[in-house]
Design an enzyme around this catalytic site. Sequence first.
Site, short mmCIF file in Angstrom:
data_model
loop_
_atom_site.label_atom_id
_atom_site.label_comp_id
_atom_site.label_asym_id
_atom_site.label_seq_id
_atom_site.Cartn_x
_atom_site.Cartn_y
_atom_site.Cartn_z
N ASP A 115 -14.00 42.65 -25.19
CA ASP A 115 -15.15 42.39 -23.91
C ASP A 115 -15.32 43.20 -23.28
O ASP A 115 -16.08 43.52 -22.09
CB ASP A 115 -14.23 40.92 -22.75
CG ASP A 115 -13.97 39.86 -22.93
OD1 ASP A 115 -14.21 39.71 -24.25
OD2 ASP A 115 -14.20 39.27 -22.38
N CYS B 157 -6.50 38.77 -27.41
CA CYS B 157 -7.59 39.32 -26.13
C CYS B 157 -8.10 38.03 -26.17
O CYS B 157 -8.18 37.24 -26.40
CB CYS B 157 -8.79 40.38 -27.06
SG CYS B 157 -8.05 42.55 -27.25
N ASP B 158 -9.34 37.79 -25.17
CA ASP B 158 -9.31 37.41 -24.09
C ASP B 158 -10.12 35.99 -24.44
O ASP B 158 -9.19 35.29 -24.00
CB ASP B 158 -10.36 37.81 -23.35
CG ASP B 158 -10.19 39.24 -22.15
OD1 ASP B 158 -9.46 39.88 -23.38
OD2 ASP B 158 -10.28 39.33 -21.63
N LYS B 159 -10.71 35.97 -25.36
CA LYS B 159 -11.03 34.41 -26.08
C LYS B 159 -10.49 34.09 -27.22
O LYS B 159 -10.56 32.99 -27.88
CB LYS B 159 -12.84 34.45 -26.38
CG LYS B 159 -13.41 35.19 -25.10
CD LYS B 159 -12.84 34.55 -24.12
CE LYS B 159 -13.61 35.45 -22.25
NZ LYS B 159 -13.22 36.88 -22.38
N CYS C 16 -5.04 45.39 -23.39
CA CYS C 16 -5.18 46.41 -21.99
C CYS C 16 -4.03 45.94 -20.98
O CYS C 16 -3.69 44.91 -21.17
CB CYS C 16 -6.81 46.05 -21.11
SG CYS C 16 -8.13 46.26 -22.29
N GLU D 239 -19.26 38.34 -17.92
CA GLU D 239 -18.71 38.88 -16.77
C GLU D 239 -19.14 40.37 -16.49
O GLU D 239 -20.11 41.12 -16.93
CB GLU D 239 -17.54 39.11 -17.68
CG GLU D 239 -16.14 38.47 -18.05
CD GLU D 239 -14.68 39.24 -18.81
OE1 GLU D 239 -14.11 38.27 -18.94
OE2 GLU D 239 -14.58 40.33 -18.98
N SER E 126 -14.17 39.66 -15.68
CA SER E 126 -12.86 40.35 -16.03
C SER E 126 -11.75 40.25 -15.24
O SER E 126 -11.88 39.89 -13.61
CB SER E 126 -13.23 41.64 -15.92
OG SER E 126 -11.63 42.04 -16.65
#
Length: 604
Positions: free
Chosen positions: A102, A143-145, A216, A465, A491
């Site tokens: 992202d 990670c995110d998704k 992160c 985002e 985010s």
Amino acid sequence: MSIIDYGSNGNGSRFQIPEPPSSHMRSDRIKKGPSRMGNRALLYGTGLTPDQLDRPFIGIASSFTDLIPGHVGMRPLERKIEQGISAGGGIPFLFSVPGICDGIAMGHKGMRYSLPSRELIADMVETVAEAHALDALVLLTNCDKITPGMLMAACRLDIPCIVVTAGPMPPGHLDGKDLSLVRDSFEAVGKFEKGEMTEDEMFEMELEVCPGPGACQGLYTANTMACLTEAMGMSLPGCATAAAGTAKKQRIAYDSGKRIVELFHEGIDSRKVVTRDALLNAIRVDMALGGSTNSILHLIAIAREANEVLDLEDFDKLSRSTPQLCALRPGGEHMMQDLDRAGGIPAVLSILAPLLKTECVSVAEDSVCDIIEASEVKDKEVIRPLNDPYKPEGGIAILRGNLAPDGAVVKVAAVDESMMVFEGPARVFDTEERARAALEAGQINEGEVLIVRYEGPKGGPGMRESLALTAAMAGQGLGDKVALVTDGRFSGGTRNLSVGHISPEAAAGGTIALVNDMDIVTINIPERKLEVKVSDEDLGHRRSTWEDPGPKQKRGWLARYQAQVSSASEGAVLRASSSMVQDIPELINTVMGIVGVMQDAKKD
């Protein structure tokens, strides 16, 4: 094992094939019985031996890629998972799914693909697992998704699954200070634009912010979902916070590989773990941590695949009754390494125990109750007790009102106390880029409410985002002086008064599409209200003249996505296209017509 005689092989000799043993393996459908001779031949072509066909086939869905810091360190974890599966008596099969960072996709059209990629990942895992009849899965993600996409697939397939998250990145260091990605790079852009930072200082910092592999460093979306995955029982204890690249993480990967074979033999499928009670536990942990608002989209989507029901009211109800126990970036100064040092998610569960459903099943050998009993808090400043929380309520709130009849989401954990009630004139922008340009030109004033619309799941499409915008606002010193309201999302690193997921969105004709410059907008977090001070009569008049701008995307995957995606309040999941349903009668008539022509031709 008995032997069946299947006759001559064509050269005068006889051949025999072992009769398949009784088994509950899904993979038997591709490897047992005389009709599966061709299937077995292909499996042997991969290097398998005949005796390996009697063992469970365990897939390893890896999201390794050179493109994402959170995923570049996965190769050693893949090997450890394979070793664990083999040690447990299973046969490992590695396959890959894609991933999007992202942060790298931020600020340009690439971000439109981020949330939609969740659906693709779920579909890909489902496709490979079903096409090859895999018995169980280890899902290697970070990670995110990618993490929620894999969880959606696990619940959809309902076979034994374990999630291994690759771990958080350690903080960077510069001038004796710890650095994290969002605050020390994205927000630095705003400082540069304001003249508070030079290009040389920016360059020095950007080299140090991300020291190596990992997600992160703060409680952004990737680490939030890792924590919630462990909290709902889909990862082994300690997995969420164990740092990337460590021996501890490799041991967890090995143990996960070994444990998945046991789960297969025990018949513990994913839906036995991901129950409504487990999801409610995850929400409690989310509120206690002050996690990313994206978790709401993902937990609702995961619940849907698990045949469970979650809605926005569940989140708000639990937020009101769950104190915020942790203050990790962006809502505080601690980072993931601090949470791990303090005892990780098991320690958080131990403090929340009076509020949890402790008899839930876990992929670990122990129940949630057993995990709690074996844990302890090792730093009471990082994980505070129930009677001394950072805030009396949870880190996320659901707002409603005429501006968001179906709900909106705000990360309370990252909002300054002075901004909990805010009112100001609207500044309306139909894209994030227009709002960003106004900010760069110095046209945003203190006390205003930025309305950024047509950025929702359908209108974006893809529900981008707005980190580049919110970080620049913070960097310019406007973070605690200006509010942002959008039908897009934020985010996990976003802080200050940023209200997202406005539902219905502008592209669906929601009220946010009717707001004009200088309308007064009221945000009241304690009362959970989000309103525009315009009469119902005036809003009705504006609605009568509103024109649907139509789809932005005319071709490609996003065109299909925008036609089928649900609202943010429903998790932004894909549903069957209404046009597809309408086309079914026409399709049937077409097929019947073809059949009729063929029959007539046959008669002739």
